[in-house]
Design a protein around this motif. Structure first.
Motif, PDB file in Angstrom:
ATOM      1  N   PRO A 102      39.137  37.602  36.447  1.00  0.00           N
ATOM      2  CA  PRO A 102      38.137  36.727  37.059  1.00  0.00           C
ATOM      3  C   PRO A 102      38.191  36.834  38.576  1.00  0.00           C
ATOM      4  CG  PRO A 102      39.923  35.441  36.101  1.00  0.00           C
ATOM      5  CD  PRO A 102      40.167  36.856  35.711  1.00  0.00           C
ATOM      6  N   CYS A 103      37.036  36.807  39.200  1.00  0.00           N
ATOM      7  CA  CYS A 103      36.956  36.918  40.649  1.00  0.00           C
ATOM      8  C   CYS A 103      37.532  35.655  41.291  1.00  0.00           C
ATOM      9  CB  CYS A 103      35.500  37.113  41.063  1.00  0.00           C
ATOM     10  SG  CYS A 103      35.223  36.942  42.822  1.00  0.00           S
ATOM     11  N   ALA A 104      38.561  35.854  42.111  1.00  0.00           N
ATOM     12  CA  ALA A 104      39.211  34.698  42.735  1.00  0.00           C
ATOM     13  C   ALA A 104      38.290  34.035  43.749  1.00  0.00           C
ATOM     14  CB  ALA A 104      40.502  35.133  43.416  1.00  0.00           C
ATOM     15  N   CYS A 105      37.506  34.828  44.460  1.00  0.00           N
ATOM     16  CA  CYS A 105      36.605  34.258  45.467  1.00  0.00           C
ATOM     17  C   CYS A 105      35.596  33.338  44.807  1.00  0.00           C
ATOM     18  CB  CYS A 105      35.871  35.358  46.211  1.00  0.00           C
ATOM     19  SG  CYS A 105      36.951  36.456  47.120  1.00  0.00           S
ATOM     20  N   LYS A 106      35.027  33.808  43.700  1.00  0.00           N
ATOM     21  CA  LYS A 106      34.022  32.970  43.038  1.00  0.00           C
ATOM     22  C   LYS A 106      34.658  31.691  42.517  1.00  0.00           C
ATOM     23  CE  LYS A 106      30.240  32.723  39.899  1.00  0.00           C
ATOM     24  NZ  LYS A 106      29.437  33.272  38.828  1.00  0.00           N
ATOM     25  N   LYS A 107      35.865  31.816  42.012  1.00  0.00           N
ATOM     26  CA  LYS A 107      36.553  30.637  41.503  1.00  0.00           C
ATOM     27  C   LYS A 107      36.797  29.622  42.616  1.00  0.00           C
ATOM     28  CE  LYS A 107      41.034  29.195  39.826  1.00  0.00           C
ATOM     29  NZ  LYS A 107      42.435  29.579  39.998  1.00  0.00           N
ATOM     30  N   LEU A 108      37.223  30.115  43.760  1.00  0.00           N
ATOM     31  CA  LEU A 108      37.600  29.194  44.835  1.00  0.00           C
ATOM     32  C   LEU A 108      36.410  28.690  45.640  1.00  0.00           C
ATOM     33  CD1 LEU A 108      40.799  30.955  46.170  1.00  0.00           C
ATOM     34  CD2 LEU A 108      40.651  28.931  44.742  1.00  0.00           C
ATOM     35  N   VAL A 109      35.331  29.478  45.677  1.00  0.00           N
ATOM     36  CA  VAL A 109      34.211  29.089  46.525  1.00  0.00           C
ATOM     37  C   VAL A 109      33.109  28.387  45.740  1.00  0.00           C
ATOM     38  CG1 VAL A 109      32.369  30.000  48.001  1.00  0.00           C
ATOM     39  CG2 VAL A 109      34.686  30.792  48.302  1.00  0.00           C
ATOM     40  N   SER A 110      32.904  28.791  44.485  1.00  0.00           N
ATOM     41  CA  SER A 110      31.825  28.114  43.759  1.00  0.00           C
ATOM     42  C   SER A 110      32.285  27.572  42.417  1.00  0.00           C
ATOM     43  CB  SER A 110      30.630  29.024  43.584  1.00  0.00           C
ATOM     44  OG  SER A 110      30.793  29.835  42.457  1.00  0.00           O
ATOM     45  N   HIS A 111      33.586  27.486  42.226  1.00  0.00           N
ATOM     46  CA  HIS A 111      34.140  26.935  41.006  1.00  0.00           C
ATOM     47  C   HIS A 111      33.561  27.597  39.760  1.00  0.00           C
ATOM     48  CE1 HIS A 111      36.720  24.128  39.064  1.00  0.00           C
ATOM     49  NE2 HIS A 111      35.769  23.722  38.262  1.00  0.00           N
ATOM     50  N   GLY A 112      33.325  28.885  39.847  1.00  0.00           N
ATOM     51  CA  GLY A 112      32.784  29.598  38.697  1.00  0.00           C
ATOM     52  C   GLY A 112      33.761  30.666  38.256  1.00  0.00           C
ATOM     53  N   ASP A 113      33.643  31.078  36.994  1.00  0.00           N
ATOM     54  CA  ASP A 113      34.489  32.150  36.493  1.00  0.00           C
ATOM     55  C   ASP A 113      33.614  33.339  36.162  1.00  0.00           C
ATOM     56  OD1 ASP A 113      37.124  31.613  36.644  1.00  0.00           O
ATOM     57  OD2 ASP A 113      37.208  30.504  34.753  1.00  0.00           O
ATOM     58  N   GLU A 114      33.979  34.478  36.673  1.00  0.00           N
ATOM     59  CA  GLU A 114      33.262  35.680  36.284  1.00  0.00           C
ATOM     60  C   GLU A 114      34.230  36.837  36.279  1.00  0.00           C
ATOM     61  OE1 GLU A 114      29.754  36.601  38.560  1.00  0.00           O
ATOM     62  OE2 GLU A 114      29.578  38.543  37.578  1.00  0.00           O
ATOM     63  N   MET A 115      34.251  37.551  35.170  1.00  0.00           N
ATOM     64  CA  MET A 115      35.163  38.686  35.072  1.00  0.00           C
ATOM     65  C   MET A 115      34.522  39.872  35.779  1.00  0.00           C
ATOM     66  SD  MET A 115      37.531  37.334  33.243  1.00  0.00           S
ATOM     67  CE  MET A 115      38.529  38.207  32.069  1.00  0.00           C
ATOM     68  N   CYS A 116      34.618  39.927  37.088  1.00  0.00           N
ATOM     69  CA  CYS A 116      33.944  41.031  37.782  1.00  0.00           C
ATOM     70  C   CYS A 116      34.888  41.787  38.703  1.00  0.00           C
ATOM     71  CB  CYS A 116      32.709  40.535  38.519  1.00  0.00           C
ATOM     72  SG  CYS A 116      33.050  39.390  39.818  1.00  0.00           S
ATOM     73  N   CYS A 117      36.166  41.508  38.593  1.00  0.00           N
ATOM     74  CA  CYS A 117      37.137  42.175  39.447  1.00  0.00           C
ATOM     75  C   CYS A 117      37.806  43.262  38.618  1.00  0.00           C
ATOM     76  CB  CYS A 117      38.152  41.132  39.905  1.00  0.00           C
ATOM     77  SG  CYS A 117      38.888  41.496  41.464  1.00  0.00           S
ATOM     78  N   LEU A 118      37.448  44.508  38.871  1.00  0.00           N
ATOM     79  CA  LEU A 118      37.961  45.618  38.062  1.00  0.00           C
ATOM     80  C   LEU A 118      39.252  46.153  38.676  1.00  0.00           C
ATOM     81  CD1 LEU A 118      37.537  47.662  35.746  1.00  0.00           C
ATOM     82  CD2 LEU A 118      36.200  49.032  37.326  1.00  0.00           C
ATOM     83  N   ASN A 119      40.363  45.794  38.060  1.00  0.00           N
ATOM     84  CA  ASN A 119      41.668  46.201  38.580  1.00  0.00           C
ATOM     85  C   ASN A 119      42.210  47.373  37.791  1.00  0.00           C
ATOM     86  OD1 ASN A 119      42.918  43.850  40.530  1.00  0.00           O
ATOM     87  ND2 ASN A 119      41.343  43.129  39.148  1.00  0.00           N
ATOM     88  N   PHE A 120      43.122  48.108  38.397  1.00  0.00           N
ATOM     89  CA  PHE A 120      43.726  49.223  37.683  1.00  0.00           C
ATOM     90  C   PHE A 120      45.118  49.486  38.235  1.00  0.00           C
ATOM     91  CE2 PHE A 120      40.365  50.565  40.644  1.00  0.00           C
ATOM     92  CZ  PHE A 120      41.131  51.102  41.663  1.00  0.00           C
TER      93      PHE A 120
ATOM     94  N   GLY B  17      33.934  17.424  39.131  1.00  0.00           N
ATOM     95  CA  GLY B  17      33.654  18.781  38.664  1.00  0.00           C
ATOM     96  C   GLY B  17      33.244  19.733  39.771  1.00  0.00           C
ATOM     97  N   TYR B  18      33.795  19.550  40.936  1.00  0.00           N
ATOM     98  CA  TYR B  18      33.553  20.461  42.058  1.00  0.00           C
ATOM     99  C   TYR B  18      32.055  20.643  42.309  1.00  0.00           C
ATOM    100  CZ  TYR B  18      38.502  21.693  41.625  1.00  0.00           C
ATOM    101  OH  TYR B  18      39.859  21.668  41.570  1.00  0.00           O
ATOM    102  N   ARG B  19      31.338  19.517  42.349  1.00  0.00           N
ATOM    103  CA  ARG B  19      29.879  19.592  42.428  1.00  0.00           C
ATOM    104  C   ARG B  19      29.390  20.267  43.701  1.00  0.00           C
ATOM    105  NH1 ARG B  19      27.154  13.936  41.067  1.00  0.00           N
ATOM    106  NH2 ARG B  19      28.868  13.733  39.595  1.00  0.00           N
ATOM    107  N   CYS B  20      30.008  19.948  44.833  1.00  0.00           N
ATOM    108  CA  CYS B  20      29.551  20.520  46.107  1.00  0.00           C
ATOM    109  C   CYS B  20      29.671  22.034  46.107  1.00  0.00           C
ATOM    110  CB  CYS B  20      30.344  19.929  47.262  1.00  0.00           C
ATOM    111  SG  CYS B  20      32.122  20.041  47.055  1.00  0.00           S
ATOM    112  N   GLN B  21      30.747  22.529  45.500  1.00  0.00           N
ATOM    113  CA  GLN B  21      30.954  23.972  45.480  1.00  0.00           C
ATOM    114  C   GLN B  21      29.886  24.670  44.648  1.00  0.00           C
ATOM    115  OE1 GLN B  21      35.063  24.740  44.191  1.00  0.00           O
ATOM    116  NE2 GLN B  21      35.312  25.344  46.301  1.00  0.00           N
ATOM    117  N   GLU B  22      29.573  24.056  43.493  1.00  0.00           N
ATOM    118  CA  GLU B  22      28.591  24.689  42.628  1.00  0.00           C
ATOM    119  C   GLU B  22      27.212  24.687  43.269  1.00  0.00           C
ATOM    120  OE1 GLU B  22      28.977  22.823  38.829  1.00  0.00           O
ATOM    121  OE2 GLU B  22      30.931  23.769  38.493  1.00  0.00           O
TER     122      GLU B  22
END
Lengths: 272, 80
Positions: A102-120, B17-22
């Motif tokens: 999961p992309c750490a930036c997306k998790k920390l900045v928009s509280h979202g999870d997306e498996m878009c970090c291709l590691n090797f 739920g981290y509303r501002c971030q979303e």
């Protein structure tokens, strides 16, 4: 010439030198320590720390000291460079042990999870050791290539990330809204946060017709390097702003946009 | 960038739920770990910080959405 290529490229781009993917790279204890620090939950602390440091660059005197320190330290840390789709496909063809995280930036900045970090490389096993139950998805080479193409079509910028130059460990598929590297580079002009790519866009003026004023490429460019010139009815290119991701090419129907090596474009050759 | 100044008072982001971030279209807010790094197995506890407020374009969506009223956005200095 790009500084990393000069030292680690053996005549090629640093990330296209197979030596840099070898097991021997992991004999460097400081690299092992770094990768261990930025896997698992460690990446959250890393993003917090680096963004705090680069934000200090806004202060007048302290800022220039910080910039000097970052310049010295960055190659021994975790950072990246923009690459085109072609280069990112070449990168994965040299690597092994692919895993989507999961992309750490997306998790920390928009509280979202997306498996878009291709590691090797070593990351797979180290991530397993750090977070045995954490989200991860192992993929084959063919799946990794298909994944990169799909993300490219979605308009994601590819970046090759190193864990201490010159070992590439990841191709990230980035959206500027979340990417903390770009967020560290833009405000205070810190190039070490993420380097521009080895290519720049080449615009063939005579082929561009501005798509009747719609110019979809302008929207595709996340860096504002393309603009529609109403008087001319064509698109104009600001080479200094181009990061060389090559995404705009897909939006150009007349085929006026291509890429050329950065070093051959005098206006951009020294801007990394 | 216009130079908006974003400030966030201590809040409980997990509760809303981290509303501002979303919501934030510019990605201004960073969930920063509260405590120091110890080991991988400990999921960090986060607080919201406006680390990337340079990117704020002043849409004020976060201010209306925040249930705690913890976010404040001040306009750019006059003349900007």
């Amino acid at each position: 010439m790009c500084e990393f290529c000069e030292k680690h490229g053996q005549g090629n781009r640093w990330y296209l030198n197979p030596d840099n993917y070898s097991e021997e790279m992991m004999e460097d204890p400081s690299r092992v320590k770094l990768i261990d620090e930025v896997t698992g939950h460690g990446i959250d602390y890393y993003v917090d720390f680096t963004s705090r440091v680069t934000n200090l660059a806004k202060w007048p005197v302290l800022g220039s000291l910080i910039k000097m320190a970052v310049k010295r330290m960055a190659p021994n840390q975790h950072g990246g460079q923009v690459v085109t789709l072609e280069d990112s496909l070449d990168i994965v063809s040299m690597a092994s042990n692919f895993v989507l995280l999961p992309c750490a930036c997306k998790k920390l900045v928009s509280h979202g999870d997306e498996m878009c970090c291709l590691n090797f490389g070593p990351v797979r096993d180290m991530q397993k050791a750090a977070l045995p139950d954490g989200p991860m998805e192992e993929v084959t080479l063919a799946e990794a290539q298909a994944f990169l193409r799909q993300k490219d079509a979605e308009g994601r910028i590819h970046q090759v990330l190193y864990a201490k130059v010159p070992m590439p460990v990841c191709v990230c598929n980035c959206d500027l809204r979340w990417c903390t590297s770009f967020k560290q580079r833009f405000p205070y002009g810190i190039p070490e946060a993420v380097f521009k790519g080895h290519e720049v866009v080449a615009l063939q003026d005579d082929l561009c017709d501005g798509c009747g004023g719609e110019a979809p490429c302008v929207e595709r460019c996340g860096f504002g390097a393309l603009a529609y010139d109403e008087r001319m009815g064509k698109v104009s290119l600001d080479l200094a702003g181009c990061f060389g991701c090559g995404l705009c090419r897909a939006a150009c129907e007349p085929g006026a946009l291509g890429v050329a090596p950065r070093l051959e474009a005098p206006a951009a050759a020294r801007s990394w | 960038m216009p130079g908006y100044k974003v400030s966030v008072k201590p809040c409980d982001p997990a509760a809303c739920g981290y509303r501002c971030q979303e919501l934030c279209p510019a990605g201004v807010f960073l969930a920063a770990p509260k405590k120091k790094y110890t080991d991988h197995s400990v999921e960090p506890d986060y607080r919201i910080t406006p680390r990337f407020s340079w990117f704020c374009d002043g849409c004020l969506e976060c201010v209306t959405a925040c249930p705690d009223g913890a976010i404040e956005v001040n306009g750019p200095p006059t003349g900007a």
